[in-house]
Design a protein around this motif. Structure first.
Motif, PDB file in Angstrom:
ATOM      1  N   PRO A 189      81.312  71.092  46.613  1.00  0.00           N
ATOM      2  CA  PRO A 189      81.974  71.689  45.338  1.00  0.00           C
ATOM      3  C   PRO A 189      81.471  73.341  45.198  1.00  0.00           C
ATOM      4  O   PRO A 189      80.160  73.390  45.384  1.00  0.00           O
ATOM      5  CB  PRO A 189      81.198  70.853  44.203  1.00  0.00           C
TER       6      PRO A 189
ATOM      7  N   ALA B   5      83.951  73.380  38.855  1.00  0.00           N
ATOM      8  CA  ALA B   5      83.820  73.056  40.198  1.00  0.00           C
ATOM      9  C   ALA B   5      85.027  72.680  40.718  1.00  0.00           C
ATOM     10  O   ALA B   5      86.086  71.958  40.321  1.00  0.00           O
ATOM     11  CB  ALA B   5      82.763  71.921  40.075  1.00  0.00           C
TER      12      ALA B   5
ATOM     13  N   PHE C 227      79.817  64.086  48.792  1.00  0.00           N
ATOM     14  CA  PHE C 227      78.927  65.113  48.381  1.00  0.00           C
ATOM     15  C   PHE C 227      77.827  64.438  47.572  1.00  0.00           C
ATOM     16  O   PHE C 227      77.965  63.036  46.961  1.00  0.00           O
ATOM     17  CB  PHE C 227      79.957  65.868  47.323  1.00  0.00           C
TER      18      PHE C 227
ATOM     19  N   PHE D 178      75.354  69.329  44.162  1.00  0.00           N
ATOM     20  CA  PHE D 178      76.391  69.525  43.216  1.00  0.00           C
ATOM     21  C   PHE D 178      75.590  70.427  41.971  1.00  0.00           C
ATOM     22  O   PHE D 178      76.044  71.475  41.613  1.00  0.00           O
ATOM     23  CB  PHE D 178      77.154  68.380  42.578  1.00  0.00           C
TER      24      PHE D 178
ATOM     25  N   HIS E  86      86.401  71.176  44.012  1.00  0.00           N
ATOM     26  CA  HIS E  86      86.026  70.099  45.230  1.00  0.00           C
ATOM     27  C   HIS E  86      87.195  69.481  45.805  1.00  0.00           C
ATOM     28  O   HIS E  86      88.011  69.104  45.477  1.00  0.00           O
ATOM     29  CB  HIS E  86      85.043  69.067  44.645  1.00  0.00           C
TER      30      HIS E  86
ATOM     31  N   CYS F 166      81.160  76.333  42.874  1.00  0.00           N
ATOM     32  CA  CYS F 166      81.380  76.459  41.334  1.00  0.00           C
ATOM     33  C   CYS F 166      81.329  78.025  40.788  1.00  0.00           C
ATOM     34  O   CYS F 166      80.598  78.742  41.529  1.00  0.00           O
ATOM     35  CB  CYS F 166      80.141  75.987  40.822  1.00  0.00           C
TER      36      CYS F 166
ATOM     37  N   TYR G 200      74.848  64.465  44.351  1.00  0.00           N
ATOM     38  CA  TYR G 200      74.618  64.995  42.926  1.00  0.00           C
ATOM     39  C   TYR G 200      73.638  66.195  43.087  1.00  0.00           C
ATOM     40  O   TYR G 200      73.941  67.040  42.249  1.00  0.00           O
ATOM     41  CB  TYR G 200      74.378  64.044  42.065  1.00  0.00           C
TER      42      TYR G 200
END
Ligand code: CTP
Ligand code: MG
Length: 222
Positions: free
Chosen positions: A157, A97, A106, A111, A99, A159, A108
């Motif tokens: 983020p 990830a 951000f 994410f 970020h 990924c 969770y």
């Protein structure tokens, strides 16, 4: 598969201005970068956090025992800082990830959705629909107006399966501001996952004023 987070934090914050780079400015009394690092370290899905910073700062950072958090020397461009982070991750099977150090809000939820999409498709990022109409201009004159419904703003983020990130960083020109765009350019599938408008990037001083208000209202819950 491991989840490794790279937080590029080696920028100088030229648009923000001031004496210290914006990622070290405080939010609720604590440097923004600390908020971001802590939020990732508190997430059980995260195995390691790698933070590229300006090289001259490295000697003033206290080394952390173990390898869950590591500071390394960043590069001249954001892409170079990210590439150094990937090198530091070593030869592992992982979702990486990336970020921005300057997006303290951000969630969770987003994410984890981006991690899952990257596991499935290879690359993914949080996307926000555009509210304003966007024009392409040249010398202050409108050249064209893309259909707004085809546009999204890219957040982090972002990924990637580590092999996808290695591939695009090797092929990129070195000055990409966003890895998702680079991945698409080099033919990888890149999935857009619904983002969260509170996850804005602190770019200019007025963004920090807004962030302080949000932090005062929600604290670390947001
Ligand atoms: N970044 C980095 N290494 C660089 C340049 C940027 O690690 N050589 C990081 C920044 O520290 C930031 C993230 O990339 O966390 C997003 O970049 P941006 O918001 O553009 O920050 P700056 O490049 O510092 O700001 P500016 O473009 O206004 O100079
Ligand atoms: Mg920049």
């Amino acid at each position: 598969m491991q989840v490794i987070v790279i937080i590029p934090a080696a920028g100088s914050g030229s648009r923000f201005g001031g004496d210290i780079p914006k990622q070290f400015r405080t939010l609720g009394g604590k440097p923004m970068l600390m908020h971001v690092i802590e939020r990732f370290l508190f997430d059980e899905r995260v195995h390691r956090v790698i933070v590229p910073v300006q090289e001259m700062l490295l000697s003033s950072i206290v080394p952390v025992p173990g390898d869950r958090l590591r500071f390394i020397a960043g590069g001249v461009t954001r892409q170079e800082s990210v590439a150094r982070g990937v090198d530091a991750a070593g030869d592992v099977r992982a979702i990486v990830a990336v970020h921005d150090a300057v997006r303290p809000f951000f969630s969770y939820e987003v994410f984890h959705a981006v991690i899952d999409a990257a596991r499935e498709h290879g690359a993914a990022f949080p996307a926000i629909p555009i509210a304003d109409t966007i024009h392409v201009v040249d010398d202050d004159r409108v050249v064209s107006t893309p259909d707004r419904r085809t546009l999204v703003a890219a957040q982090t983020p972002q990924c990637f399966r580590i092999e996808v990130l290695r591939d695009i960083l090797m092929r990129g020109e070195g000055d990409a501001t966003d890895e998702a765009g680079l991945a698409a350019k080099y033919g990888h599938v890149v999935k857009a996952v619904p983002g969260d408008s509170l996850n804005f990037k602190i770019t200019r001083p007025e963004d920090l004023v807004m962030a302080e208000r949000i932090y005062a209202e929600w604290g670390d819950d947001k």
